[in-house]
Design a protein around this motif. Structure first.
Motif, short mmCIF file in Angstrom:
data_model
loop_
_atom_site.label_atom_id
_atom_site.label_comp_id
_atom_site.label_asym_id
_atom_site.label_seq_id
_atom_site.Cartn_x
_atom_site.Cartn_y
_atom_site.Cartn_z
N ALA A 270 12.54 11.21 -14.44
CA ALA A 270 13.15 11.95 -13.33
C ALA A 270 12.32 11.67 -12.08
O ALA A 270 11.24 12.21 -11.91
N VAL A 271 12.83 10.79 -11.23
CA VAL A 271 12.06 10.35 -10.07
C VAL A 271 12.36 11.25 -8.88
O VAL A 271 13.48 11.25 -8.37
N SER A 272 11.40 12.04 -8.48
CA SER A 272 11.69 12.95 -7.38
C SER A 272 10.60 12.96 -6.32
O SER A 272 10.61 13.79 -5.42
N VAL A 273 9.65 12.04 -6.43
CA VAL A 273 8.53 12.01 -5.49
C VAL A 273 8.82 11.04 -4.35
O VAL A 273 9.10 9.86 -4.59
N GLY A 274 8.76 11.50 -3.12
CA GLY A 274 8.92 10.64 -1.96
C GLY A 274 7.67 9.78 -1.77
O GLY A 274 6.58 10.13 -2.23
N ARG B 52 11.52 11.86 0.51
CA ARG B 52 11.93 10.77 1.39
C ARG B 52 11.13 9.52 1.10
O ARG B 52 9.99 9.58 0.64
N LEU B 53 11.75 8.37 1.39
CA LEU B 53 11.08 7.07 1.26
C LEU B 53 10.97 6.48 2.65
O LEU B 53 11.98 6.42 3.37
N GLU C 176 13.38 4.85 7.19
CA GLU C 176 13.19 6.05 6.36
C GLU C 176 14.53 6.52 5.82
O GLU C 176 15.51 6.62 6.56
N VAL C 177 14.58 6.80 4.53
CA VAL C 177 15.80 7.32 3.90
C VAL C 177 15.42 8.39 2.88
O VAL C 177 14.30 8.39 2.37
N GLY C 178 16.36 9.26 2.56
CA GLY C 178 16.13 10.24 1.51
C GLY C 178 16.34 9.59 0.14
O GLY C 178 17.19 8.69 0.01
N LEU C 179 15.60 10.04 -0.87
CA LEU C 179 15.78 9.50 -2.22
C LEU C 179 17.24 9.63 -2.65
O LEU C 179 17.79 8.76 -3.32
N ASP C 180 17.86 10.74 -2.25
CA ASP C 180 19.23 10.99 -2.70
C ASP C 180 20.26 10.18 -1.92
O ASP C 180 21.43 10.18 -2.28
N GLU C 181 19.81 9.52 -0.85
CA GLU C 181 20.75 8.68 -0.08
C GLU C 181 20.86 7.27 -0.64
O GLU C 181 21.72 6.50 -0.23
N LEU C 182 19.92 6.89 -1.55
CA LEU C 182 19.90 5.50 -2.01
C LEU C 182 21.25 5.08 -2.61
O LEU C 182 21.72 3.96 -2.37
N ALA D 63 0.89 -1.18 0.00
CA ALA D 63 0.00 0.00 0.00
C ALA D 63 0.91 1.21 0.00
O ALA D 63 1.78 1.35 0.87
N VAL D 64 0.74 2.09 -1.00
CA VAL D 64 1.74 3.14 -1.22
C VAL D 64 1.07 4.50 -1.40
O VAL D 64 0.01 4.59 -2.04
N GLY D 65 1.68 5.54 -0.84
CA GLY D 65 1.17 6.90 -1.02
C GLY D 65 2.30 7.88 -1.23
O GLY D 65 3.41 7.70 -0.69
N ARG D 66 2.05 8.91 -2.03
CA ARG D 66 3.06 9.94 -2.29
C ARG D 66 3.25 10.82 -1.07
O ARG D 66 2.32 11.06 -0.31
#
Ligand code: GLA
Length: 394
Positions: A118-122, A64-65, A77-83, A56-59
């Protein structure tokens, strides 16, 4: 909504106080035949099982993810840019996040690399599963498939099923650090009802082969021994290494390029143990092709002997079976199953049996009785219907 869907949605609500933007699920798999052939560029014939993993997923408004699972007390929890700092996980090392979270976060990492969007949505991701863990039924591919399908849609990545299977495998190999092939992800992503997937693991050409189980009056039983051996990962790596050694000795890039007719020559070129590993893979590749041919001419009733030969090869040549798996297979056959074999990576987990629908109860009872007589813990025996791949549930 099924109970597992409810569980994922409830977890999402508890995590965020909101309703998810969508709910996606993907199945586990069982392998009808073709074991340890995938990483040898060979053939496999798996099918998706009814048990599914749900995401189950929500923006989110930020980059952050956050992942949560009914298996774990705390979300991660991590930031998209930390992956890119977290992965890949070095060979033999443990992932930088708790292992369960390396599956969905590894999928996010691999999907971002595979996509030109361009994936930028947490995102917030809540995961629940009904695929038994440690049973060799690919609970990991189910998590990867559900997450990859959800993220592909929410991020507008536009990848097809095969590309998403590759994403799942990258997550498993490079984020979790498990040196597996691509069978499980392809089976989860491309499975279809009442059919198996005939997959060429070199080209990734996949053909849906109808099984016609109900029409033939047949069932497939899963016999989960409940035993997961601690040396499973080491044993898997070691088998892979033997196969690579055998292929190098024979001057081919993968054992896929060796045929049954080549085996007598191969025997003289390598030590006895490597030869037995090679013989399993080479004969198993042939059995997969023979199974597909038998399904086409005689239907599922025609494949029992091939399943039995496959199990013997895994037990004697590849040495990945266990006393519990052998007991399950022997007891099922003695009680009248048409065929039976261990399924998945081995060293524990589950076996499958092909049985007349009318004999499901008798064969199940015989397997349970054999386990009790042998002093083994009670197995979990249940029928599975070959089922469909991922879908959006809500
Ligand atoms: C595990 C791996 C697969 C495959 C099987 C053995 O399930 O994940 O890639 O190698 O073992 O056939």
């Amino acid at each position: 909504m099924t109970a597992v869907t409810d569980a994922a949605v409830d977890l999402f609500r508890a995590l965020t106080g909101r309703t998810p933007d969508g709910v996606w699920s993907a199945p586990g798999r069982a392998n009808l035949i073709g074991e340890h052939t995938d990483y040898n560029d060979g053939f496999v014939l798996p099918f998706a099982i009814p048990q599914r993993t749900v995401a189950a997923v929500g923006r989110r408004a930020d980059r952050r993810l956050r992942v949560a699972s009914t298996f774990a007390a705390e979300p991660v929890e991590v930031g998209l840019d930390e992956l890119d700092d977290l992965f890949p996980t070095a060979e033999g090392a443990t992932p930088a996040v708790p292992e369960w979270a390396a599956y969905p976060l590894g999928v996010a990492w691999a999907l971002r690399r595979a996509s030109t969007a361009a994936v930028s949505v947490g995102l917030d991701i809540a995961i629940a599963s009904e695929v038994p863990v440690g049973a060799g039924l690919s609970s990991s591919a189910a998590i990867e498939g559900a997450t990859a399908t959800a993220l592909n849609e929410l991020w507008g990545a536009g990848l097809d099923s095969v590309a998403l299977a590759r994403v799942g495998r990258t997550a498993e190999n490079e984020a979790v650090g498990a040196p597996t092939g691509i069978m499980d992800q392809m089976a989860s992503m491309l499975g279809e009802a009442d059919a198996a997937l005939f997959l060429d693991c070199r080209s990734l050409d996949a053909e849906v082969v109808p099984l016609g189980m109900a029409d033939a009056g047949l069932s497939i039983l899963v016999m989960d021994t409940g035993v997961t051996h601690a040396h499973a990962t080491g044993g898997y790596r070691e088998r892979r290494a033997s196969c690579e050694r055998g292929a190098a000795t024979l001057g081919v890039s993968a054992l896929r390029d060796v045929s049954v007719a080549d085996l007598p020559r191969a025997q003289g070129l390598m030590d006895e143990l490597t030869f037995r590993r090679v013989r399993h893979v080479v004969t198993e590749n042939q059995r997969v092709q023979d199974t597909v041919a038998a399904l086409r001419t005689d239907g599922a009733r025609g494949i029992g002997a091939l399943l039995v030969a496959s199990h013997a090869s895994m037990r004697d040549d590849f040495e990945i079976s266990t006393p519990e798996l052998d007991a399950a297979v022997d007891a099922a056959l003695a009680a009248g199953a048409l065929g039976a074999r261990m399924t998945g990576g081995g060293f524990g987990g589950a076996a499958i049996a092909l049985v007349e629908e009318a004999m499901v109860d008798a064969v199940s009872a015989a397997v349970r009785a054999r386990f009790a007589d042998s002093g083994f813990a009670a197995p979990h025996v249940f029928p599975v219907v070959p089922s469909a791949g991922p879908h959006r549930d809500a």
